[in-house]
Motif scaffolding. Structure first.
Motif, PDB file in Angstrom:
ATOM      1  N   SER A  41       7.332  -1.559  -9.365  1.00 40.26           N
ATOM      2  CA  SER A  41       7.904  -2.282 -10.499  1.00 40.26           C
ATOM      3  C   SER A  41       6.836  -2.432 -11.576  1.00 40.26           C
ATOM      4  O   SER A  41       5.653  -2.541 -11.282  1.00 40.26           O
ATOM      5  N   ILE A  42       7.287  -2.461 -12.800  1.00 38.01           N
ATOM      6  CA  ILE A  42       6.395  -2.628 -13.941  1.00 38.01           C
ATOM      7  C   ILE A  42       6.288  -4.128 -14.211  1.00 38.01           C
ATOM      8  O   ILE A  42       7.311  -4.791 -14.437  1.00 38.01           O
TER       9      ILE A  42
ATOM     10  N   ASP B 239       7.477   4.252  -0.627  1.00 41.55           N
ATOM     11  CA  ASP B 239       7.553   3.230  -1.674  1.00 41.55           C
ATOM     12  C   ASP B 239       8.358   3.743  -2.865  1.00 41.55           C
ATOM     13  O   ASP B 239       9.168   3.014  -3.445  1.00 41.55           O
ATOM     14  N   LEU B 240       8.142   4.994  -3.226  1.00 43.48           N
ATOM     15  CA  LEU B 240       8.888   5.583  -4.338  1.00 43.48           C
ATOM     16  C   LEU B 240      10.358   5.738  -3.981  1.00 43.48           C
ATOM     17  O   LEU B 240      11.239   5.438  -4.791  1.00 43.48           O
TER      18      LEU B 240
ATOM     19  N   LEU C  57      -3.957   1.621  -7.042  1.00 43.11           N
ATOM     20  CA  LEU C  57      -2.505   1.747  -7.140  1.00 43.11           C
ATOM     21  C   LEU C  57      -2.007   2.985  -6.392  1.00 43.11           C
ATOM     22  O   LEU C  57      -1.080   2.907  -5.583  1.00 43.11           O
ATOM     23  N   LEU C  58      -2.634   4.121  -6.651  1.00 35.02           N
ATOM     24  CA  LEU C  58      -2.176   5.365  -6.023  1.00 35.02           C
ATOM     25  C   LEU C  58      -2.457   5.406  -4.522  1.00 35.02           C
ATOM     26  O   LEU C  58      -1.667   5.956  -3.756  1.00 35.02           O
ATOM     27  N   GLU C  59      -3.567   4.833  -4.090  1.00 37.00           N
ATOM     28  CA  GLU C  59      -3.902   4.826  -2.660  1.00 37.00           C
ATOM     29  C   GLU C  59      -3.040   3.848  -1.866  1.00 37.00           C
ATOM     30  O   GLU C  59      -2.967   3.944  -0.651  1.00 37.00           O
ATOM     31  N   ASN C  60      -2.420   2.903  -2.552  1.00 40.52           N
ATOM     32  CA  ASN C  60      -1.552   1.931  -1.881  1.00 40.52           C
ATOM     33  C   ASN C  60      -0.074   2.220  -2.088  1.00 40.52           C
ATOM     34  O   ASN C  60       0.765   1.363  -1.814  1.00 40.52           O
TER      35      ASN C  60
END
Length: 145
Positions: A136-137, A129-130, A121-124
């Protein structure tokens, strides 16, 4: 893996800088991110050393992004500021710490899954994006009360 205030505040500062194309004074960054100036100075110096931001001296001085938001990968920022993403040393790729129970440990697959999920998740995820609200959750995720 737990992100410290240093990691959280660094991301807040990067988001704010990513929202503005011009130099922002440190006092303004502090005010808008709710990070104390003295602590923010340390964080911004570290981000500058890592190549994410650059500073400008003088009366119109402050900070600006050095890289584009698309080039700033959240996983890299967190790793550089916080260290490994693994929840336990026995599953860390970069800071492996053996455990005497490791061969028989029934928890290791869980720790590995957590490490891989968080890392992926963090590497992608980029700063862009932020900024573009691309996170999205998923429906059905646990919600905090």
């Amino acid at each position: 893996m737990k992100v410290s205030t240093r990691g959280e505040y660094a991301l807040r500062a990067l988001i704010l800088l990513g929202q503005h194309p011009n130099v922002i004074p440190i006092a303004e960054i502090s005010e808008k991110t709710l990070v104390p100036v003295n602590y923010l100075e340390q964080i911004l110096l570290q981000l500058k050393h890592l190549g994410y931001v650059k500073s400008k001296r003088g009366i119109r001085g402050g900070y600006i992004l050095r890289k584009s938001p698309e080039q700033i990968v959240i996983g890299q920022v967190i790793r550089q500021l916080e260290g490994p993403l693994a929840p336990m040393g026995c599953v860390s790729v970069t800071a492996y710490d053996p455990c005497p129970l490791e061969e028989k440990c029934l928890l290791k697959p869980l720790w590995t899954l957590i490490r891989d999920t968080v890392s992926q998740l963090l590497e992608n995820t980029t700063l862009n994006d932020l900024l573009e609200d691309q996170i999205s959750i998923p429906e059905g995720s646990m919600k905090l009360k």
